[in-house]
Write a protein that holds these residues in place. Structure first.
Motif, PDB file in Angstrom:
ATOM      1  N   SER A  87       0.851  -0.824  -0.106  1.00  0.00           N
ATOM      2  CA  SER A  87      -0.090   0.003   0.096  1.00  0.00           C
ATOM      3  C   SER A  87       1.025   1.368  -0.115  1.00  0.00           C
ATOM      4  O   SER A  87       0.212   2.111  -0.502  1.00  0.00           O
ATOM      5  N   GLY A  88       2.119   1.047   0.835  1.00  0.00           N
ATOM      6  CA  GLY A  88       2.621   2.990   0.800  1.00  0.00           C
ATOM      7  C   GLY A  88       3.472   2.890  -0.339  1.00  0.00           C
ATOM      8  O   GLY A  88       3.722   3.621  -0.651  1.00  0.00           O
ATOM      9  N   CYS A  89       4.102   1.490  -1.332  1.00  0.00           N
ATOM     10  CA  CYS A  89       4.614   1.647  -2.542  1.00  0.00           C
ATOM     11  C   CYS A  89       3.284   2.411  -3.704  1.00  0.00           C
ATOM     12  O   CYS A  89       3.503   3.526  -4.193  1.00  0.00           O
ATOM     13  N   ASN A  90       2.348   1.700  -3.592  1.00  0.00           N
ATOM     14  CA  ASN A  90       0.888   2.376  -4.455  1.00  0.00           C
ATOM     15  C   ASN A  90       0.411   4.283  -4.263  1.00  0.00           C
ATOM     16  O   ASN A  90       0.568   4.192  -4.515  1.00  0.00           O
ATOM     17  N   VAL A  93       4.727   6.659  -1.017  1.00  0.00           N
ATOM     18  CA  VAL A  93       5.286   6.331   0.445  1.00  0.00           C
ATOM     19  C   VAL A  93       7.036   5.734   0.298  1.00  0.00           C
ATOM     20  O   VAL A  93       7.826   6.238   0.496  1.00  0.00           O
ATOM     21  N   VAL A  94       6.520   4.604  -0.490  1.00  0.00           N
ATOM     22  CA  VAL A  94       7.572   3.999  -0.400  1.00  0.00           C
ATOM     23  C   VAL A  94       8.385   4.260  -1.590  1.00  0.00           C
ATOM     24  O   VAL A  94       7.268   3.377  -2.356  1.00  0.00           O
ATOM     25  N   ARG A  95       9.875   4.337  -1.828  1.00  0.00           N
ATOM     26  CA  ARG A  95       9.786   4.119  -3.471  1.00  0.00           C
ATOM     27  C   ARG A  95      10.190   3.273  -4.486  1.00  0.00           C
ATOM     28  O   ARG A  95      10.223   3.261  -4.878  1.00  0.00           O
ATOM     29  N   ASN A  96      10.955   2.441  -3.162  1.00  0.00           N
ATOM     30  CA  ASN A  96      11.747   1.486  -4.277  1.00  0.00           C
ATOM     31  C   ASN A  96      11.340   0.197  -3.227  1.00  0.00           C
ATOM     32  O   ASN A  96      11.134  -0.350  -1.844  1.00  0.00           O
ATOM     33  N   PRO A  97      10.070  -0.898  -4.014  1.00  0.00           N
ATOM     34  CA  PRO A  97       9.846  -1.581  -3.707  1.00  0.00           C
ATOM     35  C   PRO A  97      10.062  -3.003  -3.098  1.00  0.00           C
ATOM     36  O   PRO A  97       9.727  -4.246  -2.499  1.00  0.00           O
ATOM     37  N   GLY A  98      11.675  -2.905  -3.864  1.00  0.00           N
ATOM     38  CA  GLY A  98      12.236  -3.819  -2.943  1.00  0.00           C
ATOM     39  C   GLY A  98      12.341  -4.177  -1.847  1.00  0.00           C
ATOM     40  O   GLY A  98      13.754  -4.881  -1.237  1.00  0.00           O
ATOM     41  N   ASP A  99      12.473  -2.858  -1.357  1.00  0.00           N
ATOM     42  CA  ASP A  99      13.405  -2.325  -0.136  1.00  0.00           C
ATOM     43  C   ASP A  99      12.773  -3.705   1.524  1.00  0.00           C
ATOM     44  O   ASP A  99      12.056  -3.734   1.368  1.00  0.00           O
TER      45      ASP A  99
END
Length: 99
Positions: A87-90, A93-99
């Motif tokens: 949800s944060g990726c969408n 809020v989160v720029r790199n979904p792989g973190d």
């Protein structure tokens, strides 16, 4: 008289395998002694220079397999955390979904 200006394709392939083995071991965090012990267990040869191409291929495959084993956390809230992260990726809020 054979031409000497061309590189031997078999030798180049062998050298690429040796370089790949050393690079994969370095990325995996293996020191030289550990890598050589692994090579000795797999092929009976500690040095890449003494190995045949099939032996080099088996060492490269073993190192690749070791590298591809991520450690994923498990617990009662793991699914919820993954959903929140997605949800944060969408939301941006989160720029790199792989973190």
């Amino acid at each position: 008289m054979p031409r000497t200006d061309r590189a031997d394709p078999a030798r180049e392939a062998r050298n690429r395998l040796i370089r790949a083995i050393h690079a994969t071991a370095r990325v995996s965090g293996l020191d030289d002694e550990t890598r050589k012990n692994l090579q000795l267990q797999l092929t009976g040869q500690a040095s890449c220079a003494d190995m045949t191409v099939p032996q080099l291929q088996s060492v490269a495959a073993a190192l690749q397999a070791m590298q591809k084993k991520p450690v994923l956390p498990e617990g009662p809230y793991t699914g919820k955390m993954r959903a929140l992260w997605k949800s944060g990726c969408n939301l941006g809020v989160v720029r790199n979904p792989g973190d």
